[in-house]
Design a protein around this motif. Sequence first.
Motif, PDB file in Angstrom:
ATOM      1  N   GLY A 116       6.763   6.226   4.882  1.00 48.17           N
ATOM      2  CA  GLY A 116       5.915   5.601   5.880  1.00 48.17           C
ATOM      3  C   GLY A 116       4.793   4.775   5.283  1.00 48.17           C
ATOM      4  O   GLY A 116       4.573   4.746   4.064  1.00 48.17           O
ATOM      5  N   PHE A 117       4.064   4.088   6.167  1.00 48.90           N
ATOM      6  CA  PHE A 117       3.005   3.173   5.733  1.00 48.90           C
ATOM      7  C   PHE A 117       1.923   3.882   4.927  1.00 48.90           C
ATOM      8  O   PHE A 117       1.499   3.391   3.873  1.00 48.90           O
ATOM      9  N   LEU A 118       1.435   5.034   5.401  1.00 54.15           N
ATOM     10  CA  LEU A 118       0.344   5.698   4.693  1.00 54.15           C
ATOM     11  C   LEU A 118       0.784   6.175   3.313  1.00 54.15           C
ATOM     12  O   LEU A 118      -0.001   6.121   2.361  1.00 54.15           O
ATOM     13  N   ALA A 119       2.009   6.632   3.195  1.00 53.17           N
ATOM     14  CA  ALA A 119       2.508   7.037   1.884  1.00 53.17           C
ATOM     15  C   ALA A 119       2.579   5.832   0.947  1.00 53.17           C
ATOM     16  O   ALA A 119       2.168   5.905  -0.228  1.00 53.17           O
ATOM     17  N   ASP A 120       3.090   4.711   1.456  1.00 52.18           N
ATOM     18  CA  ASP A 120       3.144   3.488   0.641  1.00 52.18           C
ATOM     19  C   ASP A 120       1.737   3.069   0.219  1.00 52.18           C
ATOM     20  O   ASP A 120       1.507   2.666  -0.935  1.00 52.18           O
ATOM     21  N   GLN A 161      -5.995  -4.912   6.107  1.00 55.14           N
ATOM     22  CA  GLN A 161      -7.368  -4.546   5.758  1.00 55.14           C
ATOM     23  C   GLN A 161      -7.419  -3.159   5.114  1.00 55.14           C
ATOM     24  O   GLN A 161      -8.143  -2.949   4.136  1.00 55.14           O
ATOM     25  N   LEU A 162      -6.665  -2.226   5.669  1.00 55.51           N
ATOM     26  CA  LEU A 162      -6.600  -0.891   5.071  1.00 55.51           C
ATOM     27  C   LEU A 162      -6.127  -0.981   3.622  1.00 55.51           C
ATOM     28  O   LEU A 162      -6.669  -0.312   2.731  1.00 55.51           O
ATOM     29  N   TRP A 163      -5.129  -1.796   3.395  1.00 54.29           N
ATOM     30  CA  TRP A 163      -4.531  -1.941   2.069  1.00 54.29           C
ATOM     31  C   TRP A 163      -5.509  -2.611   1.101  1.00 54.29           C
ATOM     32  O   TRP A 163      -5.804  -2.072   0.032  1.00 54.29           O
ATOM     33  N   SER A 164      -6.027  -3.776   1.496  1.00 53.98           N
ATOM     34  CA  SER A 164      -6.876  -4.533   0.576  1.00 53.98           C
ATOM     35  C   SER A 164      -8.186  -3.809   0.295  1.00 53.98           C
ATOM     36  O   SER A 164      -8.696  -3.847  -0.835  1.00 53.98           O
TER      37      SER A 164
END
Length: 296
Positions: A133-137, A81-84
């Motif tokens: 990490g995830f947030l950087a990606d 959800q964060l990504w989309s």
Amino acid sequence: MHVVVGGASGFLGSALVSHLRDQGHQVTRLVRSGTPGPDASLWDPAAGRIDQGLVDRADAVVNLSGATIARWPRTKSYKKQLWSSRVDSTTTIARAVAASSSPTVLLSGSAMGIYGADRGQDRLTESAGRGDGFLADLCVAWEGATVEAEQAGQRVVHLRTGLPLDDEGGLLGPMLLPFKLGLGPRLGNGRQRMSVMSRRDWVRAVAFLLERDSISGPVNLSLPEAPTNAEFTNTLGDVLGRPTVLVAPAPVLRVALGALSDDLLGSLRMVPRVLLDNGFVFEDADLASALRSALA
């Protein structure tokens, strides 16, 4: 200017809309449901639907859409959800800006997370490399979603937002009660840097960027000098007139909070080099001023 704003109801978006209107700009909010009034327009970022005519008529679009990063735990489904919520909305807007029949500026949300979770005491200007990490990606994909607008020759700015301070929410929201009770702790050794700025200066900086045709690419939004957690803790206590003698040891935080402790103990020392080099003047240029503004 006529400015279209996505994410207009959020902690930052609502303050930006009010500021822009106070400055005499016309603002149209992008909304996902309901019956929009004269100052709003329906869109569906997941389906790629937006009023192209609205974008054609606008001078600028600011996109701050995205599910809150602060929610825990970050389950696999919530990460999606964060990504989309960020990449889909940005792609939809960038495509419309690219297709615009007139020059349209795009100020697109991003975050300090592009630098990773912990870069120690390194001074991170906009030219610093990405972190891990995830947030950087996520932030790399978020910024990359503007590619169609950039390829079309439109001016695009990536708003690498740190931690805006205001008592209505954000970082300060959950912190105020324990600090007012004299229970606000230093986190770990307190040497980790916190890239903060007042929400008032954040909205002023975004308005500044809207009007500076020479600025494009990433822009760090933070104080000129990021305080340590120990400095933040002591200064917030001083502003509130409360003691700050407690310490939350790093091992205890890691056991109690798991992966969330990485965000609390990590150090990001952003430097807003682009803003400083282009003459932006902070009204709240140090931590004490930023906190007083946030609590006013």
